[in-house]
Design a protein around this motif. Structure first.
Motif, PDB file in Angstrom:
ATOM      1  N   TYR A  90       3.411   2.712   9.087  1.00 17.20           N
ATOM      2  CA  TYR A  90       2.414   2.007   8.647  1.00 17.20           C
ATOM      3  C   TYR A  90       2.304   0.957   9.123  1.00 17.20           C
ATOM      4  O   TYR A  90       2.969   0.549   8.450  1.00 17.20           O
ATOM      5  N   LYS A 114       0.345  -1.495   0.235  1.00 15.70           N
ATOM      6  CA  LYS A 114      -0.029  -0.275  -0.014  1.00 15.70           C
ATOM      7  C   LYS A 114       0.858   1.064   0.090  1.00 15.70           C
ATOM      8  O   LYS A 114       0.152   2.213  -0.088  1.00 15.70           O
ATOM      9  N   PRO A 170      -0.491  -2.773  10.331  1.00 12.55           N
ATOM     10  CA  PRO A 170      -2.430  -2.841  10.202  1.00 12.55           C
ATOM     11  C   PRO A 170      -2.399  -2.871  12.017  1.00 12.55           C
ATOM     12  O   PRO A 170      -4.089  -2.918  12.303  1.00 12.55           O
ATOM     13  N   GLU A 216      -4.924   3.871   3.751  1.00 17.66           N
ATOM     14  CA  GLU A 216      -6.266   4.881   2.864  1.00 17.66           C
ATOM     15  C   GLU A 216      -6.831   5.394   3.738  1.00 17.66           C
ATOM     16  O   GLU A 216      -7.900   6.517   3.222  1.00 17.66           O
ATOM     17  N   GLU A 217      -5.998   5.548   5.375  1.00 16.51           N
ATOM     18  CA  GLU A 217      -6.964   6.726   6.504  1.00 16.51           C
ATOM     19  C   GLU A 217      -6.163   8.131   6.050  1.00 16.51           C
ATOM     20  O   GLU A 217      -7.620   8.609   6.326  1.00 16.51           O
ATOM     21  N   ARG A 245      -2.631   3.142  11.244  1.00 15.95           N
ATOM     22  CA  ARG A 245      -3.237   1.983  10.661  1.00 15.95           C
ATOM     23  C   ARG A 245      -2.630   1.470   8.726  1.00 15.95           C
ATOM     24  O   ARG A 245      -2.233   0.576   8.317  1.00 15.95           O
ATOM     25  N   ASP A 246      -3.392   2.917   8.400  1.00 14.87           N
ATOM     26  CA  ASP A 246      -4.006   2.056   6.796  1.00 14.87           C
ATOM     27  C   ASP A 246      -3.180   3.331   5.812  1.00 14.87           C
ATOM     28  O   ASP A 246      -4.406   4.212   6.736  1.00 14.87           O
TER      29      ASP A 246
END
Length: 340
Positions: free
Chosen positions: A271, A191, A273, A297-298, A294-295
């Motif tokens: 980052y 990611k 998870p 995309e946050e 964590r992610d």
């Protein structure tokens, strides 16, 4: 970290290094130019692969121990190494800062005679896996202090590969072979572009150093960034401390790179998870320039925000030198045992 330990022990002891084929381990050992034995490999991202690699490496280490007859074991929490240590009654001192790897700690901690762990990690995270409290030794710091505290910055180490201090970003994607990523990421997945794409757009004049975890990941990232000239791929960075110290910014999916860069006062984003880990919380609470999510995309813009937030931060080791070094603790335990 074990490199620092080796340097402390080697003048007075005959040393043997064993290593398995995983990530950039062999490449870094080759660059270090110390003799080592290649024993086993990582099992990859399948349960059967992990089981077979455990069995193969255990047999190979038994043969090594039978031939070399070692008197002592220093190492990380290696299930195979500690099983041999226990079976042949070889004393050991072990380091571990990753009880999230439950398979590893379940198979190793019960056999550790002395376990050295960072104080920020709750001791219960270790005792639940079968090691007695009196065998656990805690230090006020994190493992990465060992390879950071004695660094002598040398910009020539990075200029010779075409980099300039504070003009590049180091990027490290996920370790997809790790137990905690096995069910969510394929071998070549990452990611990282979610964070890196907006950062490149905002800071197009920086150079971006990507250090993939495996060949598949590298191929996918090379395809994604094809034609972008300010991105460079490295299989490993050596000496890593010099690359981190002179970076403008570091973004990493997991601990070691980003903890070390934060210890150097280099603005960093991690980052991961499984949530904010005690070591990262320790760094943040003690004023080191680290942010976490964590992610990706946050908040895809977190790297842009971190560079702005920590714009006044520049690399130095002043605060890190006030922390405890796990190698000092290991040497004290070893010397006490040797004199007993």
């Amino acid at each position: 970290m074990l490199r620092s330990l080796y340097d402390r022990l080697a003048p007075d002891h005959e040393m043997r290094i064993t290593a398995r084929d995983f990530d950039s381990t062999y490449a870094l050992l080759n660059a270090w130019n110390k003799p080592y034995l290649q024993i086993g490999k990582h099992g990859g991202n399948t349960l059967m692969g992990k089981l077979r690699s455990y069995s193969d490496r255990l047999v190979a280490l038994i043969e090594f121990a039978e031939k070399e007859k070692p008197d002592f074991l220093f190492g990380l929490a290696s299930p195979e190494g500690l099983r041999v240590s226990f079976g042949l009654q070889i004393p050991n001192i072990i380091f571990n800062d990753e009880p999230r790897s439950t398979g590893v700690v379940k198979l190793s901690l019960p056999f550790a005679e002395h376990l050295i762990v960072p104080e920020p990690i709750p001791v219960e995270w270790f005792t639940q896996y079968g090691i007695a409290m009196e065998r656990i030794h805690r230090f006020h710091g994190i493992d990465e202090v060992a390879e950071t505290v004695y660094l002598v910055p040398d910009p020539n180490k990075i200029t010779k590969v075409g980099l300039a201090p504070e003009q590049y970003v180091i990027c490290r994607p996920e370790q997809t072979a790790a137990q905690y990523h096995m069910k969510t990421l394929g071998e070549g997945d990452t990611k990282l572009p979610c964070l890196l794409d907006p950062l490149i757009k905002e800071h197009p004049n920086l150079t971006y150093i990507i250090v993939p975890r495996n060949i598949s990941q590298r191929r996918n990232l090379e395809k994604h960034y094809k034609g972008i000239n300010n991105i460079k791929f490295f299989n490993y960075l050596d000496p890593i401390e010099q690359f981190l110290y002179h970076a403008k910014f570091v973004v990493c999916a997991g601990g070691s790179f980003v903890r070390q860069s934060a210890l150097m006062n280099v603005p960093s984003v991690e980052y991961f998870p499984l949530g904010l880990y005690p070591q990262e919380r320790f760094l943040i609470e003690n004023g080191f320039p680290l942010q976490f999510l964590r992610d990706p995309e946050e908040n895809p813009n977190i790297c842009i925000e971190a560079i702005e937030k920590f714009s006044s931060y520049h690399a130095n080791l002043e605060k890190t030198r006030n922390l405890e070094n796990p190698i000092d603790l290991a040497m004290n335990l070893f010397q006490k045992g040797s004199s007993a």
